[in-house]
Design a protein around this motif. Structure first.
Motif, PDB file in Angstrom:
ATOM      1  N   THR A 191      -0.756   6.801   5.624  1.00 38.30           N
ATOM      2  CA  THR A 191      -1.311   5.468   5.858  1.00 38.30           C
ATOM      3  C   THR A 191      -0.385   4.691   6.779  1.00 38.30           C
ATOM      4  O   THR A 191       0.835   4.715   6.613  1.00 38.30           O
TER       5      THR A 191
ATOM      6  N   VAL B 139       4.383   4.925   9.235  1.00 40.11           N
ATOM      7  CA  VAL B 139       3.464   5.554   8.284  1.00 40.11           C
ATOM      8  C   VAL B 139       4.197   5.997   7.028  1.00 40.11           C
ATOM      9  O   VAL B 139       5.390   6.297   7.055  1.00 40.11           O
TER      10      VAL B 139
ATOM     11  N   ASP C  71      -5.011   2.128   9.076  1.00 36.43           N
ATOM     12  CA  ASP C  71      -5.668   3.411   9.324  1.00 36.43           C
ATOM     13  C   ASP C  71      -5.072   4.503   8.439  1.00 36.43           C
ATOM     14  O   ASP C  71      -3.860   4.549   8.195  1.00 36.43           O
ATOM     15  N   ASP C  72      -5.955   5.388   7.966  1.00 33.35           N
ATOM     16  CA  ASP C  72      -5.505   6.628   7.336  1.00 33.35           C
ATOM     17  C   ASP C  72      -5.370   7.694   8.408  1.00 33.35           C
ATOM     18  O   ASP C  72      -6.164   7.742   9.353  1.00 33.35           O
TER      19      ASP C  72
ATOM     20  N   PHE D  84      -7.718   9.927  12.744  1.00 36.16           N
ATOM     21  CA  PHE D  84      -7.302   8.726  12.023  1.00 36.16           C
ATOM     22  C   PHE D  84      -8.404   7.668  12.095  1.00 36.16           C
ATOM     23  O   PHE D  84      -9.349   7.779  12.884  1.00 36.16           O
TER      24      PHE D  84
ATOM     25  N   ASN E 234       0.800  -1.222   0.000  1.00 36.32           N
ATOM     26  CA  ASN E 234       0.000   0.000   0.000  1.00 36.32           C
ATOM     27  C   ASN E 234       0.838   1.280   0.000  1.00 36.32           C
ATOM     28  O   ASN E 234       0.301   2.359  -0.227  1.00 36.32           O
TER      29      ASN E 234
ATOM     30  N   ASP F 124     -10.763   6.754   9.641  1.00 40.47           N
ATOM     31  CA  ASP F 124     -12.064   7.247   9.162  1.00 40.47           C
ATOM     32  C   ASP F 124     -12.763   8.111  10.207  1.00 40.47           C
ATOM     33  O   ASP F 124     -13.986   8.049  10.372  1.00 40.47           O
TER      34      ASP F 124
ATOM     35  N   PRO G 106      -8.587  10.974   4.339  1.00 38.85           N
ATOM     36  CA  PRO G 106      -8.660   9.538   4.001  1.00 38.85           C
ATOM     37  C   PRO G 106      -8.290   9.296   2.543  1.00 38.85           C
ATOM     38  O   PRO G 106      -8.592  10.088   1.659  1.00 38.85           O
ATOM     39  N   ARG G 107      -7.608   8.174   2.315  1.00 37.97           N
ATOM     40  CA  ARG G 107      -7.322   7.752   0.954  1.00 37.97           C
ATOM     41  C   ARG G 107      -8.322   6.669   0.568  1.00 37.97           C
ATOM     42  O   ARG G 107      -9.358   6.521   1.197  1.00 37.97           O
TER      43      ARG G 107
ATOM     44  N   SER H  69      -1.932  13.655   4.635  1.00 36.94           N
ATOM     45  CA  SER H  69      -2.567  12.357   4.437  1.00 36.94           C
ATOM     46  C   SER H  69      -1.490  11.289   4.540  1.00 36.94           C
ATOM     47  O   SER H  69      -0.453  11.389   3.888  1.00 36.94           O
TER      48      SER H  69
ATOM     49  N   TYR I  36      -8.739   0.541   2.466  1.00 39.75           N
ATOM     50  CA  TYR I  36      -7.634  -0.412   2.615  1.00 39.75           C
ATOM     51  C   TYR I  36      -7.991  -1.724   1.918  1.00 39.75           C
ATOM     52  O   TYR I  36      -9.036  -2.304   2.159  1.00 39.75           O
TER      53      TYR I  36
END
Length: 656
Positions: free
Chosen positions: A253, A269, A328-329, A284, A90, A286, A333-334, A251, A337
């Motif tokens: 992840t 991250v 977690d974002d 974080f 990711n 959502d 948010p991207r 932003s 997942y």
């Protein structure tokens, strides 16, 4: 100076950790190259990794190549630790897939390349171990193209293959033009007219590599250093830099979580945009939670060093986010997942050794699951047992050793069993009405269960008006439906179904003059959470469910003259060959085998094939259990299959 977040991926023992050591040495980060066998490598820091000589946890190390700062992530190669690889994918800008020149394309090689291509991650191939006896060049290139279905661009040729003096000569191979022209009409036209300059060819190579259309292939040896300079040149010139504007909202992840010396959570991250600073308060998960960043470290010249800021494009570690989880974002948010690989298909019960407190064991297992979300814990309060899901037997050994080393807890395991699922075989519906016997809850719930296509999961729908009662009650029903489907009629997770709410009703809020809320006369969320399992299980009873076991697709290469001895072994483990092909002195069998018996097949394969048989296996699908008794899984809930037992436990909780 720009940043590149690079993953090193491979089948186990292909040499990716040795390649990482060689890259660090070439970049001047370390003075001596560590040995996997001696347990002296930079990235295998766990005691168990050093003992076993395999990578278990992904590790990050940084180095500089001219004007490129490379954050290199070394990942596990053993399939039991595929979850570690999944999380790294990711956050990558590019990857190097390591293949052994001796063993060639192996099971995990195919899984990894298929995923890298699906995600369109720019990838270079490094064919390692050209100094080993039995090393091949043409055969491996052919296998890369045929078995990986990947357009590979050879970046040179080998000399002295299979000797200590083996080396790689970087040059433009004529076949490279053929591969590149397949993806570039203008280049094809120039090729036909014999007007392709070196610069034009190099430009096409850069463009197509960064778009993940082609994969440049280098040969070399991590041990001797052959071919590594050419690979470094490819990393620097062909792979894309990390993007991300520092002036945009932040932003990031989370791809790894570990615990520090004091038990504090440390989140690894990847920053995609913006900047994070110490004392920033960040949302974080959502919007599920927020916390204040109390410390930051970034990776630099082989170490992680404390800093006040983490900029876009970099990888770093954050402290202070107590509720953070993998996936977690942070900030904006991207995309959701994604899981790229199949979930675990096996489970086992953890048995505490003499003097081991079950509470301490459960806490320790929870800590392990926190670092690996695909390890699913299942606690049975009645039997005081905890089950853990697994990918294979090696992972079981690692869990056992980790509990001993990090938590001083001695454990053993029961026999590994397959993780089955249940699917509805028909349609079933049930309803219970508010204030009508035998319903003790102040709620009306009606549910219908219908089969859904394989792989569709669970879908919850409404056939009642959303405004017919407070939204919180609908949410209570929906959440409880998903929770209850975790244990079907036989105790397994129920999936591939649609659950429709057909009836709803509640008792409005009641109160007496000069008094507060009267709970005994008014519906609460607890009423709907209590009633839903009874209605859903009855609907499932009427629909009926069938238990399905996990099946792996297998591929075996073995000497053709051993086929007769091999077939009875396959039959004994319920493996079904679907295709058989003979290529010269080698036979290739492909088919399916129950996941629970893959390990047994691995153990038995060397005998009939004189030690020359090679097995690949990967999760394929779930198939109905046939013959014998249907496997049952002990329940860990209040057992809505037994209404009397269920109400005895639940109504006490809701005050009914």
């Amino acid at each position: 100076m720009h940043t590149l977040n690079l993953g090193i991926l491979a089948h186990v023992d292909a040499g990716k950790t040795s390649l990482t050591e060689r890259l660090l040495h070439t970049a001047g980060v370390i003075d001596e190259i560590g040995s996997v066998d001696d347990g002296s490598t930079q990235t295998d820091s766990l005691a168990l990794e050093r003992q076993r000589g395999i990578t278990i946890k992904s590790a990050v190390v940084s180095f500089v190549l001219d004007d490129v700062t490379v954050n290199l992530i070394d990942t596990p190669g053993h399939p039991d630790f595929i979850a570690e690889v999944e999380r790294v994918l990711n956050v990558l800008d590019g990857a190097v897939l390591v293949v052994s020149a001796v063993e060639g394309v192996q099971a995990q090689t195919r899984v990894l390349m298929r995923t890298l291509r699906r995600l369109r991650i720019p990838t270079l191939v490094f064919v390692n171990k050209i100094d080993r006896r039995g090393a091949r060049e043409k055969g491996v290139l052919r296998a890369l193209t045929e078995r990986l279905s990947a357009p590979v661009v050879p970046m040179g040729r080998t000399e002295g293959l299979g000797t200590r003096e083996a080396h790689f000569v970087a040059r433009t191979v004529p076949s490279a033009l053929d591969v590149l022209a397949d993806h570039d009409d203008a280049l094809l036209s120039a090729y036909v007219e014999d007007a392709v300059s070196h610069d034009r060819l190099h430009s096409a190579l850069v463009t197509q590599t960064r778009k993940a259309l082609v994969h440049p292939a280098y040969f070399g040896s991590a041990i001797t250093g052959a071919g590594v300079d050419a690979l470094i040149c490819g990393i620097r010139e062909l792979l894309p830099a990390a993007g991300g504007a520092p002036d945009e909202p932040f932003s990031a992840t989370v791809f790894k979580v570990e615990r520090g010396p004091a038990g504090e959570k440390v989140a690894y991250v990847r920053m995609f945009t913006g900047m994070l600073r110490i004392r920033d308060r960040v949302p974080f998960g959502d919007g599920r939670a927020e916390g204040r960043v109390t410390a930051i470290s970034v990776f630099d010249h082989g170490k992680d060093v404390r800093d006040d800021v983490l900029p876009a494009g970099r990888i770093g570690k954050l402290w202070g986010l107590a509720d953070i989880r993998i996936g977690d974002d942070i900030g904006v948010p991207r995309k959701a997942y994604e899981h790229f690989f199949a979930p675990p298909t096996l489970e086992t019960v953890v048995v505490p050794g003499p003097g081991v407190d079950t509470g301490s064991l459960h806490l320790a297992l929870t800590r392990l699951a926190e670092q690996d979300p695909l390890i699913d814990l299942r606690h049975d309060e009645v039997r005081q047992e905890t089950s853990v899901s697994l990918y294979g037997e090696v992972q079981k050994e690692v869990v056992q050793a980790t509990l001993a080393d990090e938590f001083a807890l001695a454990v053993t395991f029961r026999e590994t069993t397959p993780l089955c699922i249940e699917r509805p075989v028909g349609t079933g519906a049930a309803v219970e009405f508010n204030k009508k016997d035998p319903n003790p809850f102040l709620a009306t719930v009606g549910l219908r269960v219908d089969p859904a296509p394989v792989g569709s999961g669970v879908d919850f729908r409404l056939e009642v008006e959303l405004g017919s009662m407070p939204y919180a009650f609908f949410k209570a029903v929906q959440d409880t439906v998903r929770e209850t489907l975790g244990q079907g009629l036989h105790g397994w997770e129920v999936t591939d179904c649609t659950v429709t709410m057909t009836h709803s009703g509640y008792s409005p809020r009641q109160s007496h003059a000069h008094q507060g809320f009267d709970k005994s006369m008014s519906s609460t969320g607890a009423d709907f959470r209590g009633l839903t399992p009874l209605v859903l299980i009855e609907a499932l009873r009427r629909a009926g469910t069938r238990v399905h076991e996990p099946m792996h697709s297998f591929r075996i290469e073995a000497p053709a003259d051993t086929l007769g001895a091999l077939l009875p072994v396959l039959a004994a483990v319920r493996a079904v060959p679907e295709t058989t092909e003979t290529r010269g002195t080698v036979c290739i069998l492909e088919g399916v085998v129950p996941a629970a018996l893959v390990h047994t097949l691995e153990q038995q394969l060397p005998g009939p094939t004189r030690g020359e048989g090679e097995l690949e296996s990967i999760f394929g699908h779930y198939a109905p259990v046939s013959g014998g008794s249907v496997p049952q899984r002990p329940r860990t809930d209040h057992n809505p299959l037994n209404r009397k037992e269920y109400l005895l436990n639940v109504t006490r909780r809701v005050g009914g």
